[in-house]
Design an enzyme around this catalytic site. Structure first.
Site, PDB file in Angstrom:
ATOM      1  CB  SER A 119      55.586  50.267  27.956  1.00  0.00           C
ATOM      2  OG  SER A 119      57.125  49.857  28.474  1.00  0.00           O
TER       3      SER A 119
HETATM    4  N1  SAH Z   1      60.852  51.670  27.064  1.00  0.00           N
HETATM    5  C1  SAH Z   1      60.361  50.556  26.136  1.00  0.00           C
HETATM    6  C2  SAH Z   1      60.085  49.345  26.931  1.00  0.00           C
HETATM    7  C3  SAH Z   1      60.829  48.114  26.222  1.00  0.00           C
HETATM    8  S1  SAH Z   1      60.519  46.509  27.298  1.00  0.00           S
HETATM    9  C4  SAH Z   1      59.430  51.004  25.318  1.00  0.00           C
HETATM   10  O1  SAH Z   1      58.982  52.310  25.280  1.00  0.00           O
HETATM   11  O2  SAH Z   1      59.124  50.464  24.251  1.00  0.00           O
HETATM   12  C5  SAH Z   1      62.085  46.756  27.977  1.00  0.00           C
HETATM   13  C6  SAH Z   1      63.323  46.719  27.427  1.00  0.00           C
HETATM   14  O3  SAH Z   1      64.324  46.411  28.147  1.00  0.00           O
HETATM   15  C7  SAH Z   1      63.679  45.569  26.293  1.00  0.00           C
HETATM   16  O4  SAH Z   1      63.803  46.032  25.278  1.00  0.00           O
HETATM   17  C8  SAH Z   1      64.829  44.627  27.052  1.00  0.00           C
HETATM   18  O5  SAH Z   1      65.727  44.367  25.863  1.00  0.00           O
HETATM   19  C9  SAH Z   1      65.456  45.805  27.474  1.00  0.00           C
HETATM   20  N2  SAH Z   1      66.179  45.644  28.861  1.00  0.00           N
HETATM   21  C10 SAH Z   1      66.097  44.547  29.615  1.00  0.00           C
HETATM   22  N3  SAH Z   1      67.163  44.217  30.362  1.00  0.00           N
HETATM   23  C11 SAH Z   1      68.090  45.309  30.187  1.00  0.00           C
HETATM   24  C12 SAH Z   1      69.548  45.696  30.574  1.00  0.00           C
HETATM   25  N4  SAH Z   1      70.012  45.323  31.701  1.00  0.00           N
HETATM   26  N5  SAH Z   1      69.935  46.914  30.065  1.00  0.00           N
HETATM   27  C13 SAH Z   1      69.206  47.533  28.926  1.00  0.00           C
HETATM   28  N6  SAH Z   1      68.241  47.268  28.491  1.00  0.00           N
HETATM   29  C14 SAH Z   1      67.561  46.124  29.009  1.00  0.00           C
END
Ligand code: SAH
Length: 220
Positions: A67
């Site tokens: 993010s």
């Molecule tokens: N907090 C992260 C943001 C990653 S983007 C950071 O700081 O880098 C969002 C993430 O959510 C992705 O890795 C995606 O695979 C995950 N995601 C999407 N749906 C999800 C779900 N139902 N349960 C767990 N993770 C999920």
């Protein structure tokens, strides 16, 4: 390859990044201090070395992103973090948001549905120093009933609707921050579970997240 050196140059870039997100409206000192502390370039390939301190999202593989720092700070600020809060994060991704929260002195439980990203965090030595983060491979829609209830819940993927099971895992007085919406843009929503169990909803700015998907991805 991940970089392992945090130089004065990186620290200087981080300071500028913090000044930038402060100017955009982040005023919680604990959030700003945490962003200043965490070497974001460690969470990216060494090709991103200095770019890591631009206020932008970047690819981390599997079609997912780390993010934008402003977004991480915005969600962290809305959570009104207190030391020792028990926080559930949905979407570990790069683990950057989890580490920012850990730096703020909370206990983090974080879930990732992409096996490959979950496994790659297990091979990330920097995370070893964060005993206060527990990593789970699973479907965030289910939450973590065994560890519930939580003081705070943060969803870091675009949720098409409010996941009811997560509302159930929130303590009375607890808060959940969730980017809500199925399209390209989501509106940041903060849900507070009041002591009597009723829900208060507050709407904030618009952001663009990768989608929150159901189930687990087994590919690795
Ligand atoms: N907090 C992260 C943001 C990653 S983007 C950071 O700081 O880098 C969002 C993430 O959510 C992705 O890795 C995606 O695979 C995950 N995601 C999407 N749906 C999800 C779900 N139902 N349960 C767990 N993770 C999920």
């Amino acid at each position: 390859m991940r970089p392992t050196e945090d130089t004065y140059r990186h620290k200087g870039l981080r300071k500028k990044l913090v000044q930038g997100i402060h100017a955009k409206g982040i005023t919680d000192d604990r959030v700003l201090d945490a962003v200043l502390e965490v070497p974001r370039h460690f969470f990216l390939d060494s090709a991103f070395d200095e770019k890591a301190y631009e206020d932008r999202a970047f690819p981390i593989g599997e079609g997912q992103t780390i993010s934008q720092p402003y977004t991480v700070a915005y969600q962290s600020q809305l959570l009104e973090i207190k030391p020792f809060d028990k926080v559930l994060e949905i979407g570990t991704g790069s683990a950057y948001q989890a580490v920012v929260l850990a730096e703020m002195g909370v206990q983090v439980y974080t879930i990732e549905r992409q096996k490959k990203l979950f496994e790659s965090n297990k091979q990330f030595p920097f995370l070893k120093k964060y005993n206060s983060i527990k990593f789970f491979y699973g479907d965030g829609y289910e939450g973590l009933p065994t560890y519930a209830p939580f003081d705070k819940i943060i969803i870091t993927a675009a949720a098409p609707e409010i996941p009811q099971k997560l509302i159930e895992q929130l303590k009375p007085g607890g808060m959940m921050v969730i980017p809500l919406g199925a399209g390209d843009l989501q509106q940041m929503l903060r849900i507070t579970k009041l002591e009597n169990g009723s829900l208060k909803e507050e709407m904030f700015d618009h952001f663009s997240f990768v989608p929150m998907l159901g189930g687990k991805s087994h590919e690795s």
